[in-house]
Scaffold this active site. Structure first.
Site, mmCIF file in Angstrom:
data_model
loop_
_atom_site.group_PDB
_atom_site.id
_atom_site.type_symbol
_atom_site.label_atom_id
_atom_site.label_comp_id
_atom_site.label_asym_id
_atom_site.label_seq_id
_atom_site.Cartn_x
_atom_site.Cartn_y
_atom_site.Cartn_z
ATOM 1 N N SER B 45 0.884 -1.164 0.000
ATOM 2 C CA SER B 45 0.000 0.000 0.000
ATOM 3 C C SER B 45 0.921 1.213 0.000
ATOM 4 O O SER B 45 1.761 1.360 0.905
ATOM 5 C CB SER B 45 -0.888 -0.012 1.248
ATOM 6 O OG SER B 45 -1.869 0.995 1.140
ATOM 7 N N GLU B 46 0.792 2.082 -1.004
ATOM 8 C CA GLU B 46 1.840 3.086 -1.228
ATOM 9 C C GLU B 46 1.890 4.187 -0.168
ATOM 10 O O GLU B 46 2.814 4.990 -0.166
ATOM 11 C CB GLU B 46 1.715 3.698 -2.631
ATOM 12 C CG GLU B 46 0.470 4.528 -2.887
ATOM 13 C CD GLU B 46 -0.638 3.720 -3.548
ATOM 14 O OE1 GLU B 46 -0.659 2.487 -3.376
ATOM 15 O OE2 GLU B 46 -1.489 4.326 -4.225
#
Lengths: 237, 207
Positions: B45-46
């Site tokens: 998840s960035e």
């Protein structure tokens, strides 16, 4: 040097000037410096330029400074979920500079590391590349590719939220609330941090510190609302 | 006839290889996580997390633990957290094997448009430009046509680009196509879809 201040207003005393450039940590409403934003609202400082991934929602985060028209320009990657933002932007009252999210994070990190610019593949061939220097480099795969230059950010002030600080400003963040906080802290000439708990020096294992206190100038402890933007749950199986 | 959202996600999950670190976009790509089966896949998840877990059980939401869509999630035993600069360092640095994301338009050169419609409200590109420029393989999952029945697989994108020549493979409700020299190549047709139907629904050159 004494870094601990009694509250957000005291920690920002003497630091705020109209038109200043502020880098803020946070992603969505997660890990945002909510107490410091509230104190900036109370101080009434105007024409602020914010580098912040998002712009909060109407009544929380940077959104509270939009309601009072204290923001002149946002540098962000995503500004949805904010009706007042859109109204001011579409009416021309607010300037907006979109940065790809990773470019924004790296611009902050680079600025804090004394790197005035860097080259990236991100945005090549898009509107983001318009007017920027293009240069070909051989990448890690051995092939030549075009990159664009992006500039480091030097902010007048960084406002940051961490989980815990010790008295010298060494910081520990919690889960995904870390996000933009370390790079934002690094690129500020002055960095003010709000935490949930200040602990005595020696409490942290030095190997577990996420951001060393060299980047931190003033610290406050306070109670945080920590609002959830999208509550998603699953059934108990 | 054709694949539904879950079948598209299932087909996309078949693209993933054991041991890969993968970033999933919002919408149908998020459903891909339901179909990875026994493969050892780590989701990024960035906003600063590797090893993304499912949504929390009601009452166990943590405001300090969200995904890039700002939804509450959970961690796994393998989870690692890091800051946004480090997160996009691993994206830009090519350490993420694959990104699966949605699109408004894709063209036969692999150009992708998925962040902006001129004249409509612009919310921003978020991390999409960094992802398509940086990760090893970009797979687009989307409907083959828009709500007016027009092809979303074009000779040339008309909307502002997210990335130029970045798409490797396209999975739609009608089938799977690869971006190759000279155009798109049909890899497979969806259940009950003939190659003629797929060709007729595609504006891009099929080679």
């Amino acid at each position: 040097m004494q870094k601990i201040y009694p509250n957000a207003a005291a920690a920002l005393d003497g630091l705020l000037t109209d038109g200043m450039f502020i880098a803020a940590g946070g992603f969505g409403l997660c890990g945002i410096p909510e107490l410091l934003l509230g104190a900036i609202k109370d101080a009434g400082t105007k024409d602020l330029i914010f580098a912040s991934n998002n712009a909060g929602v109407d009544d929380f985060g940077i959104g509270i400074l939009l309601q009072t028209r204290q923001v002149k320009k946002m540098i962000s990657s995503y500004v949805g979920e904010n009706a007042e933002f859109m109204r001011q932007y579409l009416s021309g009252e607010l300037e907006l500079e979109f940065n790809p999210q990773g470019t924004l994070a790296e611009r902050m990190r680079a600025g804090g590391c004394g790197i005035p610019g860097f080259y990236t593949k991100t945005g090549v061939g898009t509107v983001i590349a318009d007017g920027k220097e293009h240069k070909d480099f051989v990448g890690p795969d051995g092939k030549s590719q075009t990159y664009i230059m992006e500039e480091g950010i030097y902010a007048d002030l960084a406002i940051v939220k961490a989980w815990k600080a010790d008295e010298t400003g060494n910081l520990i963040f919690r889960k995904t609330a870390r996000n933009f906080n370390p790079p934002a802290a690094m690129c500020g000439k002055v960095c003010v941090v709000e935490v949930e708990e200040i602990v005595p020096v020696g409490t942290f294992d030095p190997d577990h510190i996420h951001l060393p206190g060299i980047y931190v100038h003033r610290i406050i402890q306070g109670d945080h609302e920590k609002r959830i933007e999208q509550r998603t749950v699953r059934e108990k199986s | 006839m054709a694949w539904d959202r879950n079948q598209m996600a299932q087909r996309a999950a078949a693209e993933l290889e054991d041991g890969w670190y993968v970033n999933l976009g919002i919408g149908i790509p998020t459903l891909v996580a339901n179909y990875v089966g026994d493969k050892d896949i780590t989701l990024q998840s960035e906003n600063g997390m590797l090893g993304m877990g499912p949504f929390p059980i009601d009452g166990e939401e943590d405001p300090d633990l969200i995904n890039a869509g700002k939804q509450t999630i959970t961690e796994l035993r393998r989870t690692a957290y890091f800051d946004s600069a480090t997160s996009f360092g691993m994206i830009r640095g090519g350490k993420i094997a694959c990104a699966i994301l949605g699109a408004m338009e894709v063209d036969e050169k692999g150009d992708l448009a998925n962040w902006m419609i001129p004249g409509k409200l612009v919310k921003g590109m978020g991390g999409a430009m960094d992802l398509v420029a940086g990760v090893g393989r970009v797979i687009v999952v989307m409907d083959h046509t828009n709500k007016h029945g027009d092809s979303k697989l074009l000779r040339e994108c008309t909307l502002p680009l997210t990335g130029k020549a970045v798409v490797d493979r396209i999975i739609t409700n009608l089938g799977v196509l690869d971006v190759v020299d000279g155009g798109l190549k049909i890899v497979e047709c969806a259940d009950g879809v003939t190659e003629d139907v797929l060709r007729a629904a595609t504006e891009a050159t099929i080679v």
